[in-house]
Scaffold this active site. Structure first.
Site, PDB file in Angstrom:
ATOM      1  CB  CYS A  71      -0.893  -0.011   1.238  1.00 59.05           C
ATOM      2  SG  CYS A  71      -1.808   1.529   1.424  1.00 59.05           S
ATOM      3  CB  CYS A  77      -2.452   5.298   6.266  1.00 59.48           C
ATOM      4  SG  CYS A  77      -4.172   4.863   6.553  1.00 59.48           S
ATOM      5  CB  CYS A 159      -8.618   1.569   1.696  1.00 56.55           C
ATOM      6  SG  CYS A 159      -8.408   0.665   3.243  1.00 56.55           S
ATOM      7  CD  GLN A 283     -18.853  -8.530  15.939  1.00 59.14           C
ATOM      8  OE1 GLN A 283     -17.702  -8.217  15.653  1.00 59.14           O
ATOM      9  NE2 GLN A 283     -19.248  -8.719  17.186  1.00 59.14           N
ATOM     10  CD  GLU A 333     -26.689  -1.893  22.267  1.00 57.46           C
ATOM     11  OE1 GLU A 333     -25.850  -2.807  22.304  1.00 57.46           O
ATOM     12  OE2 GLU A 333     -26.387  -0.687  22.157  1.00 57.46           O
ATOM     13  CG  ASP A 381     -19.556  -8.611  22.116  1.00 57.08           C
ATOM     14  OD1 ASP A 381     -18.393  -8.200  22.272  1.00 57.08           O
ATOM     15  OD2 ASP A 381     -20.081  -8.750  20.991  1.00 57.08           O
ATOM     16  CB  CYS A 408     -12.955  -5.810  21.072  1.00 59.64           C
ATOM     17  SG  CYS A 408     -13.820  -4.540  21.984  1.00 59.64           S
TER      18      CYS A 408
HETATM   19  N1  SAH Z   1     -22.912  -8.295  20.663  1.00 54.62           N
HETATM   20  C1  SAH Z   1     -23.102  -7.366  19.586  1.00 54.62           C
HETATM   21  C2  SAH Z   1     -22.562  -5.961  19.864  1.00 54.62           C
HETATM   22  C3  SAH Z   1     -21.227  -5.845  20.526  1.00 54.62           C
HETATM   23  S1  SAH Z   1     -20.509  -4.243  20.525  1.00 54.62           S
HETATM   24  C4  SAH Z   1     -22.532  -7.919  18.293  1.00 54.62           C
HETATM   25  O1  SAH Z   1     -21.770  -8.881  18.297  1.00 54.62           O
HETATM   26  O2  SAH Z   1     -22.869  -7.396  17.231  1.00 54.62           O
HETATM   27  C5  SAH Z   1     -20.897  -3.625  22.098  1.00 54.62           C
HETATM   28  C6  SAH Z   1     -22.292  -3.094  22.229  1.00 54.62           C
HETATM   29  O3  SAH Z   1     -22.438  -2.615  23.574  1.00 54.62           O
HETATM   30  C7  SAH Z   1     -22.634  -1.926  21.331  1.00 54.62           C
HETATM   31  O4  SAH Z   1     -23.808  -2.227  20.617  1.00 54.62           O
HETATM   32  C8  SAH Z   1     -22.852  -0.753  22.301  1.00 54.62           C
HETATM   33  O5  SAH Z   1     -23.859   0.146  21.876  1.00 54.62           O
HETATM   34  C9  SAH Z   1     -23.269  -1.463  23.569  1.00 54.62           C
HETATM   35  N2  SAH Z   1     -23.028  -0.752  24.850  1.00 54.62           N
HETATM   36  C10 SAH Z   1     -22.023   0.108  25.135  1.00 54.62           C
HETATM   37  N3  SAH Z   1     -22.093   0.479  26.426  1.00 54.62           N
HETATM   38  C11 SAH Z   1     -23.156  -0.159  26.967  1.00 54.62           C
HETATM   39  C12 SAH Z   1     -23.752  -0.165  28.292  1.00 54.62           C
HETATM   40  N4  SAH Z   1     -23.226   0.534  29.275  1.00 54.62           N
HETATM   41  N5  SAH Z   1     -24.811  -0.952  28.488  1.00 54.62           N
HETATM   42  C13 SAH Z   1     -25.344  -1.704  27.484  1.00 54.62           C
HETATM   43  N6  SAH Z   1     -24.839  -1.708  26.232  1.00 54.62           N
HETATM   44  C14 SAH Z   1     -23.768  -0.950  25.965  1.00 54.62           C
END
Ligand code: SAH
Length: 454
Positions: A71, A77, A159, A283, A333, A381, A408
């Site tokens: 690249c 970048c 990209c 994702q 969420e 998550d 993550c």
């Molecule tokens: N499990 C889902 C999203 C994961 S990303 C997937 O795999 O697609 C993390 C998510 O947590 C996001 O959607 C974000 O909006 C949410 N989030 C962030 N802070 C939060 C909180 N305090 N309580 C509940 N959800 C939250």
């Protein structure tokens, strides 16, 4: 050690962000775009109290991990960290990053860690791009990525990380932008209109969303833009103007105005259909997400009579993909638009054993506890900062036998595992999954089981 001096040294390790590390006069020097095994002349750029920053002035011996960065803007970048080492070397770095965090911060044995799940393709995987719009020195409007730790835009023509269709969409957008009278946003003065070009691609169905983020309620030539995009992009289903008038680093504003099509695109994941709105999380690497969810499902060992909670559920993808294996599933969420999508996703896939709660995870968990809900398995998550410590206590009270943690960020994951272990859970298995090839980010799935009698 002084600024601008040059030393010969060997790169011996990487930082968690993927910078090379060498030791000069007993001090750690961080060298971006270096590879472990490089021997190089390193020019010192900045000296702090306990460490310094440098750059490679001349490579004397190349690491055997090196390859040709394919690249032209790689060295400037901030999009990619690793285009100069082989994908195999990158996976070794990611495995070690997770292993180091789990053992050093989490205090767990490396024996629980299984081999890293690499991606089939290290290129073209990103189904989402948020490209800052800028005016280059020649006066032309361009898109790019920010340089590392900076808001200087490094513009590019192509990209390799993103869906190939994004390169075409960006070209059409730029042709339009350079022939209209709209101004480009300037962060420093908080003036000008066009801020970001935001693209999303549902890779399985092919649907494409083009979203312009603007510091304005409308732009000149909106209809012409829609016409040009429709003509050039067969897969275009949605064009949205997102309005963001705040002086902020947050890319999108809360308000959307649809210029063409529906306000969302639909993708398929784990054999189910999911709608994706501009503000909902989805994702970015679809094929690796299927593998990630597959591992989470395997760890969850769900049974037909059980209750599952999917915490931080986004549009419900994890929980909905497992809902047919349990009696009931509850998703939690914080973003209202994501919860709306999650409910629609349940309906669309004819799933009727679910309930979705919009709110903060820790608060919602406390409410579920007050209702007397008991869960057999909880999947969490969270974003990079990890779980609220109060959530970990409440999860314990909901008495799940198994907690599956999808993370993550290895460091906050390891911190949280330690808190779960103090509460009475034991980390049994962990798998790193590479969702973001060519960057230093790595995802990990961990199974924790409740210790009998605790
Ligand atoms: N499990 C889902 C999203 C994961 S990303 C997937 O795999 O697609 C993390 C998510 O947590 C996001 O959607 C974000 O909006 C949410 N989030 C962030 N802070 C939060 C909180 N305090 N309580 C509940 N959800 C939250």
């Amino acid at each position: 050690m002084k600024k601008n001096e040059i030393y010969t040294s060997e790169i011996i390790d990487y930082t968690t962000e993927g910078s090379g590390i060498c030791k000069i006069d007993g001090m750690a020097v961080f060298v971006p775009n270096a590879a472990v095994g490089d021997i190089a002349e390193i020019k010192i750029l900045k000296v702090a109290k306990k460490y310094a920053f440098g750059k490679i002035e001349r490579l004397i011996t190349s690491s055997k991990d090196r390859c040709n960065p394919d690249c032209p803007v790689f060295s400037k970048c901030g999009g990619c960290t690793f285009r100069h080492i082989s994908y195999e070397a990158e996976l070794r770095f990611k495995y070690k990053r997770v292993a180091d965090a789990l053992t050093r911060i989490g205090g767990v044995s490396e024996d629980i860690l299984m081999p890293i799940v690499g991606a089939e393709s290290a290129d073209g995987y990103r189904n989402k791009a948020q490209l800052p719009v800028t005016v280059d020195s020649d006066g032309r409007i361009r898109v790019g990525f920010f340089a590392p730790r900076s808001h200087r835009v490094i513009s590019f023509d192509e990209c390799a990380l993103q869906s190939p269709v994004f390169n075409k969409a960006a070209r059409i957008f730029l042709e339009w932008a350079n022939s209209e009278s709209n101004s480009v946003y300037n962060e420093a003065s908080h003036s000008g209109a066009i801020r970001h070009l935001y693209l999303r691609h549902a890779k399985k169905t092919g649907e494409l969303m083009v979203c312009i983020v603007a510091n304005a309620d409308s732009l000149n030539g909106e209809e012409r833009l829609v016409g040009m995009l429709r003509e050039g992009l067969d897969s275009l289903t949605t064009v949205v103007l997102n309005i963001n008038k705040e002086k902020t680093n947050v890319i999108t504003g809360k308000k959307n105005r649809v210029l063409y099509g529906d306000e969302y695109i639909t993708d398929e994941l784990c054999g189910m259909k999911f709608r994706i709105s501009p503000l909902s999380f989805y994702q970015v690497n679809r094929s690796q997400a299927e593998r990630l969810y597959g591992i989470a499902a395997e760890f969850a060992e769900l049974k037909k009579h059980e209750t599952l909670i999917d915490m931080y559920c986004g549009t419900g993808t994890i929980g909905l993909s497992m809902a047919d294996r349990v009696k009931s599933m509850i998703g939690v969420e914080i973003i209202p638009q994501a919860i709306e999508d999650a409910k629609k996703n349940a309906e669309r896939n004819s799933i009727d054993n679910t309930r979705f709660i919009c709110g903060d995870a820790a608060k919602a968990a406390a409410e579920l506890k007050a209702e007397g809900v008991k869960a057999d398995c909880i999947i969490i998550d969270p974003p990079r900062k990890g779980c609220d410590s109060s959530l970990i206590g409440t999860i314990y009270d909901l008495s799940p036998k198994r907690v599956v943690y999808v993370s993550c960020d290895p460091a906050t994951l390891a911190r949280d595992i330690k808190l779960f272990e103090e509460k009475g859970y034991k980390a049994e298995k962990a798998v790193p999954v590479d969702m973001f090839p060519r960057t230093a980010h790595v995802e990990t799935v961990v199974l924790m089981s409740r210790v009998e009698g605790k």
